[in-house]
Design a protein around this motif. Structure first.
Motif, PDB file in Angstrom:
ATOM      1  N   UNK A 165      37.834 -32.652  95.972  1.00 53.05           N
ATOM      2  CA  UNK A 165      39.145 -32.585  96.631  1.00 53.05           C
ATOM      3  C   UNK A 165      40.172 -33.438  95.882  1.00 53.05           C
ATOM      4  N   UNK A 166      39.708 -34.628  95.474  1.00 55.14           N
ATOM      5  CA  UNK A 166      40.612 -35.494  94.713  1.00 55.14           C
ATOM      6  C   UNK A 166      41.016 -34.849  93.394  1.00 55.14           C
ATOM      7  N   UNK A 171      44.987 -32.126  90.163  1.00 54.92           N
ATOM      8  CA  UNK A 171      45.385 -30.943  89.397  1.00 54.92           C
ATOM      9  C   UNK A 171      46.708 -30.385  89.905  1.00 54.92           C
ATOM     10  N   UNK A 172      46.864 -30.356  91.226  1.00 56.54           N
ATOM     11  CA  UNK A 172      48.113 -29.861  91.814  1.00 56.54           C
ATOM     12  C   UNK A 172      49.274 -30.778  91.450  1.00 56.54           C
ATOM     13  N   UNK A 173      49.017 -32.089  91.483  1.00 61.30           N
ATOM     14  CA  UNK A 173      50.066 -33.030  91.123  1.00 61.30           C
ATOM     15  C   UNK A 173      50.487 -32.833  89.665  1.00 61.30           C
ATOM     16  N   UNK A 174      49.492 -32.610  88.777  1.00 63.25           N
ATOM     17  CA  UNK A 174      49.810 -32.385  87.365  1.00 63.25           C
ATOM     18  C   UNK A 174      50.611 -31.102  87.173  1.00 63.25           C
ATOM     19  N   UNK A 180      58.147 -29.851  86.884  1.00 69.96           N
ATOM     20  CA  UNK A 180      59.328 -30.719  86.818  1.00 69.96           C
ATOM     21  C   UNK A 180      59.716 -30.991  85.375  1.00 69.96           C
ATOM     22  N   UNK A 181      58.756 -31.241  84.535  1.00 68.29           N
ATOM     23  CA  UNK A 181      59.046 -31.511  83.130  1.00 68.29           C
ATOM     24  C   UNK A 181      59.671 -30.301  82.437  1.00 68.29           C
ATOM     25  N   UNK A 182      59.184 -29.137  82.818  1.00 68.45           N
ATOM     26  CA  UNK A 182      59.774 -27.924  82.227  1.00 68.45           C
ATOM     27  C   UNK A 182      61.259 -27.797  82.636  1.00 68.45           C
ATOM     28  N   UNK A 183      61.566 -28.146  83.895  1.00 67.25           N
ATOM     29  CA  UNK A 183      62.951 -28.118  84.349  1.00 67.25           C
ATOM     30  C   UNK A 183      63.784 -29.162  83.604  1.00 67.25           C
ATOM     31  N   UNK A 184      63.183 -30.330  83.444  1.00 62.97           N
ATOM     32  CA  UNK A 184      63.894 -31.370  82.713  1.00 62.97           C
ATOM     33  C   UNK A 184      64.097 -30.973  81.257  1.00 62.97           C
ATOM     34  N   UNK A 203      47.281 -30.368  80.146  1.00 61.78           N
ATOM     35  CA  UNK A 203      46.374 -29.208  80.020  1.00 61.78           C
ATOM     36  C   UNK A 203      44.948 -29.653  79.693  1.00 61.78           C
ATOM     37  N   UNK A 204      44.862 -30.670  78.802  1.00 62.71           N
ATOM     38  CA  UNK A 204      43.525 -31.179  78.485  1.00 62.71           C
ATOM     39  C   UNK A 204      42.858 -31.791  79.722  1.00 62.71           C
ATOM     40  N   UNK A 205      43.669 -32.530  80.471  1.00 63.87           N
ATOM     41  CA  UNK A 205      43.114 -33.139  81.684  1.00 63.87           C
ATOM     42  C   UNK A 205      42.673 -32.075  82.683  1.00 63.87           C
ATOM     43  N   UNK A 206      43.506 -31.005  82.761  1.00 66.42           N
ATOM     44  CA  UNK A 206      43.148 -29.903  83.687  1.00 66.42           C
ATOM     45  C   UNK A 206      41.832 -29.258  83.274  1.00 66.42           C
TER      46      UNK A 206
END
Length: 319
Positions: A165-166, A171-174, A180-184, A203-206
């Motif tokens: 779950x964590x 993953x959702x937070x990323x 947000x980064x894409x918008x920025x 992406x690597x973390x995902x």
């Protein structure tokens, strides 16, 4: 010479054989008597007891001849008949005694066999009870271990579920940060390089988190499989416990049957003892018959003497 009898016993045996032969009108000799005594090999030994019997027979015959004046042939027949009656009475007495002894031995053998079966059944029952206690102890230990293992597995599943779950939330937070980064990125070109870098890292973390999720799923599957195996083991132990309880019940029934059989055998032994007492009374009665027969013979002799006196007196008066 190999003799297992005492002097008195051997004399009784020789006397019995001689009386049997004499009562049947058969020839009586030392060699014939010796052939009927397999435990005796000495002719001189048999001759001593044979001579004692013959001397007693001749003395009785001589007494009848002198006191009654019977002929030698009549005396011999008379003595043979008396010997036959006495031999027959002694034979009946011996058969009664042997029958009583045989019944007593049979009752004792039956009791010994019953006690042996009871001892074996008791030993088997004790062994079964010991096995039942061992199995019950093992079953209790297995139940305790199974409960601990189940609790541990459940805790592990809860921990893995919480981690999953964590990871999902992370993953959702990323993904949100990526959006947000894409918008920025559109509004701030200076952040393009930094955002792309962060995007690649994200992406690597995902991917890493997805791999961890896959491993966690496999681990959960293995744990669930192990849980099923443990559950099957619990079912087998319960079935084994039920089988042991059924065996225990059967052993209880066998013990009751054995105790009942022992009571029956004890009753049979009491009957045999009662039969032995009856046969002893019959033996005493047979001995009384022999004494009575001897008394009757004595009375016959006195009667004969009385009539001889009367005949002698009548002959003297006639002279």
């Amino acid at each position: 010479m190999s003799v297992s009898l005492s002097g008195n016993q051997l004399q009784d045996k020789v006397t019995q054989i001689c009386n049997d032969l004499y009562a049947k009108g058969q020839k009586v000799s030392v060699r014939i008597v010796l052939s009927m005594l397999p435990d005796v090999s000495s002719t001189s030994t048999v001759h001593k007891y044979y001579k004692a019997w013959k001397d007693e027979l001749e003395a009785n015959q001589k007494s009848l001849l002198e006191k009654m004046g019977f002929s030698e042939e009549f005396t011999r027949v008379f003595m043979s008949e008396i010997t036959r009656h006495a031999t027959e009475a002694e034979r009946r007495y011996r058969e009664i005694a042997e029958d009583a002894k045989e019944q007593s031995l049979l009752a004792i053998d039956d009791l010994e066999r019953a006690e042996d079966r009871l001892y074996k059944q008791t030993a088997l029952l004790e062994q079964r009870e010991k096995q039942i206690k061992e199995v019950e102890a093992e079953l209790a230990q297995a139940d305790k271990s199974q409960q601990a293992i189940t609790q541990e597995l459940r805790q592990q599943i809860e921990n893995l579920t919480e981690q999953l779950n964590e990871s999902t939330a992370s993953n959702e937070r990323l993904r949100t940060e990526l959006a947000k980064n894409e918008l920025l990125l559109e509004s701030n070109k200076e952040l393009v390089v930094s955002t792309k870098t962060q995007n690649s890292e994200l992406n690597d973390q995902i991917k890493q988190l997805n791999g961890e999720v896959v491993e966690l799923s496999k681990t959960i599957t293995r744990l669930e499989s192990a849980q099923e195996s443990k559950q099957e083991l619990i079912e087998e132990l319960k079935a084994s416990k039920l089988s042991v309880q059924e065996q225990n019940q059967q052993l209880d029934r066998d013990l009751r049957d054995t105790q009942q059989e022992r009571s029956t055998l004890q009753a049979s032994l009491s009957d045999a003892k009662a039969s032995l007492s009856t046969n002893t009374q019959r033996l005493e009665q047979a001995q009384s018959e022999v004494v009575e027969l001897k008394t009757n013979v004595k009375q016959y002799l006195e009667t004969i003497r009385h009539y001889e006196g009367l005949l002698s007196k009548a002959s003297n008066e006639a002279g």
